[in-house]
Design a protein around this motif. Structure first.
Motif, PDB file in Angstrom:
ATOM      1  N   GLN A 156       0.840  -1.184   0.000  1.00 16.80           N
ATOM      2  CA  GLN A 156       0.000   0.000   0.000  1.00 16.80           C
ATOM      3  C   GLN A 156       0.885   1.247   0.000  1.00 16.80           C
ATOM      4  O   GLN A 156       1.910   1.302   0.691  1.00 16.80           O
ATOM      5  CB  GLN A 156      -0.927   0.002   1.201  1.00 16.80           C
ATOM      6  N   ALA A 157       0.485   2.240  -0.756  1.00 17.90           N
ATOM      7  CA  ALA A 157       1.272   3.468  -0.882  1.00 17.90           C
ATOM      8  C   ALA A 157       0.996   4.401   0.291  1.00 17.90           C
ATOM      9  O   ALA A 157      -0.100   4.413   0.859  1.00 17.90           O
ATOM     10  CB  ALA A 157       0.934   4.167  -2.192  1.00 17.90           C
ATOM     11  N   THR A 233       7.055  -1.489  -8.029  1.00 12.41           N
ATOM     12  CA  THR A 233       6.549  -2.389  -6.991  1.00 12.41           C
ATOM     13  C   THR A 233       5.262  -3.114  -7.394  1.00 12.41           C
ATOM     14  O   THR A 233       4.949  -4.149  -6.824  1.00 12.41           O
ATOM     15  CB  THR A 233       6.314  -1.626  -5.676  1.00 12.41           C
ATOM     16  N   TRP A 252       6.392   8.807  -5.214  1.00 11.83           N
ATOM     17  CA  TRP A 252       5.809   7.495  -5.436  1.00 11.83           C
ATOM     18  C   TRP A 252       4.580   7.633  -6.326  1.00 11.83           C
ATOM     19  O   TRP A 252       4.024   8.716  -6.489  1.00 11.83           O
ATOM     20  CB  TRP A 252       5.475   6.802  -4.121  1.00 11.83           C
ATOM     21  N   ARG A 254       0.784   6.122  -6.776  1.00 11.00           N
ATOM     22  CA  ARG A 254      -0.278   5.413  -6.072  1.00 11.00           C
ATOM     23  C   ARG A 254      -1.403   5.095  -7.042  1.00 11.00           C
ATOM     24  O   ARG A 254      -1.907   5.978  -7.747  1.00 11.00           O
ATOM     25  CB  ARG A 254      -0.789   6.259  -4.908  1.00 11.00           C
ATOM     26  N   ARG A 259      -2.796   1.047  -3.943  1.00 15.52           N
ATOM     27  CA  ARG A 259      -1.564   0.276  -3.986  1.00 15.52           C
ATOM     28  C   ARG A 259      -0.399   1.127  -4.506  1.00 15.52           C
ATOM     29  O   ARG A 259      -0.598   2.101  -5.228  1.00 15.52           O
ATOM     30  CB  ARG A 259      -1.731  -0.976  -4.854  1.00 15.52           C
ATOM     31  N   GLN A 260       0.778   0.729  -4.133  1.00 14.37           N
ATOM     32  CA  GLN A 260       2.000   1.434  -4.548  1.00 14.37           C
ATOM     33  C   GLN A 260       2.515   0.809  -5.832  1.00 14.37           C
ATOM     34  O   GLN A 260       2.776  -0.380  -5.883  1.00 14.37           O
ATOM     35  CB  GLN A 260       3.041   1.335  -3.442  1.00 14.37           C
ATOM     36  N   THR A 263       8.273   3.635  -6.373  1.00 18.86           N
ATOM     37  CA  THR A 263       8.864   4.570  -5.435  1.00 18.86           C
ATOM     38  C   THR A 263      10.110   5.176  -6.089  1.00 18.86           C
ATOM     39  O   THR A 263      10.725   4.559  -6.967  1.00 18.86           O
ATOM     40  CB  THR A 263       9.263   3.892  -4.120  1.00 18.86           C
TER      41      THR A 263
END
Length: 267
Positions: A156-157, A233, A252, A254, A259-260, A263
């Motif tokens: 998770q971001a 990621t 980052w 998102r 979700r991420q 980064t």
């Protein structure tokens, strides 16, 4: 594994202003690049093409490993996992440049999903006898997942950004970016392949395209960049709107579900 692949390659290219202007237009930027203009960071990705005949391509549309600098690892799936860049000075449009690519590292490891191959390439971009950009490219190769294998849960971001921008993607942008970078990877334009062979929910937005947007965002925050690093990621689909996030030199991406996707850090 083959060990007779060349460890270094050299390519030359004229940094065509029209191609850089086409990338600006594709990204929705004002078109400002003409002969002699400094190129924005990471625009060297649209130069130094390595076209191969169809017989030299793998099932995914990329050149087969084992024919060039990267040996055959026996792993069919390829992902640009991340990279690092040092910007020593700007490249200028309309002038020739040389790209020197060195195979720095190969590792083979056992992951939870099976064997993995890790490759690090170093690219030195030289113009007027001066190294302008040094880039390290991290590539991961892996096997196809077994049928029924659940997809890994993405991280998770963070939500504590101090600045943010929205970025949308569609098939036209992915097509144009693939064309400008001469990237034949089918996950970016062949929906049935992306879904049935590689197991994605649609067409995949290029990792380097996300990195490009983050670099341009960081440049708007900091001015001319000296260093940038990024790590993918999770995949972002073409139909998803992403949020580009910034906080104190950290960036980052998102996804719409939190979700991420990527980064990065910038200086």
């Amino acid at each position: 594994m083959q060990n007779d692949a060349p460890k270094q390659t050299r390519q030359t290219d004229v940094m065509d202003p029209a191609r850089a202007a086409a990338l600006q237009a594709s990204l929705g930027m004002p078109v400002t690049i003409t002969e002699g203009t400094p190129l924005p960071p990471f625009f060297h990705q649209i130069y130094f093409w390595t076209p191969e005949p169809p017989a030299h391509l793998g099932r995914d549309g990329h050149p087969k490993t084992g024919l060039g600098i990267i040996p055959d690892l026996g792993l069919p799936r390829r992902m640009w996992a991340g990279g690092r860049l040092q910007f020593h000075g700007p490249l200028h449009a309309g002038k020739p440049a040389e790209k020197i690519t060195t195979l720095e590292k190969i590792d083979r490891k056992e992951g939870r999903s099976g064997p993995l191959g890790f490759v690090v390439l170093r690219h030195d971009i030289v113009q007027d006898g001066i190294t302008r950009v040094t880039e390290w490219q991290d590539i991961v190769y892996r096997e196809d997942p077994a049928p029924g294998t659940p997809a890994p849960t993405p991280p998770q971001a963070p939500t504590d950004e101090t600045a943010a921008e929205q970025a949308s993607f569609d098939t036209t942008l992915l097509f144009r970016y693939s064309a400008l970078t001469f990237n034949g990877h089918r996950i970016h334009y062949d929906n049935p392949y992306a879904r049935t062979v590689e197991g994605y929910d649609g067409l995949v937005t290029h990792g380097p395209l996300l990195a490009q947007l983050l670099m341009l965002y960081a440049e708007r925050q900091l001015g001319q960049l000296s260093e940038f690093s990024f790590r993918a990621t999770s995949a972002l689909m073409d139909h998803e709107t992403a949020t580009l996030c910034w906080k104190d030199g950290t960036l980052w991406v998102r996804g719409p579900d939190g979700r991420q996707n990527m980064t990065a850090t910038a200086r």
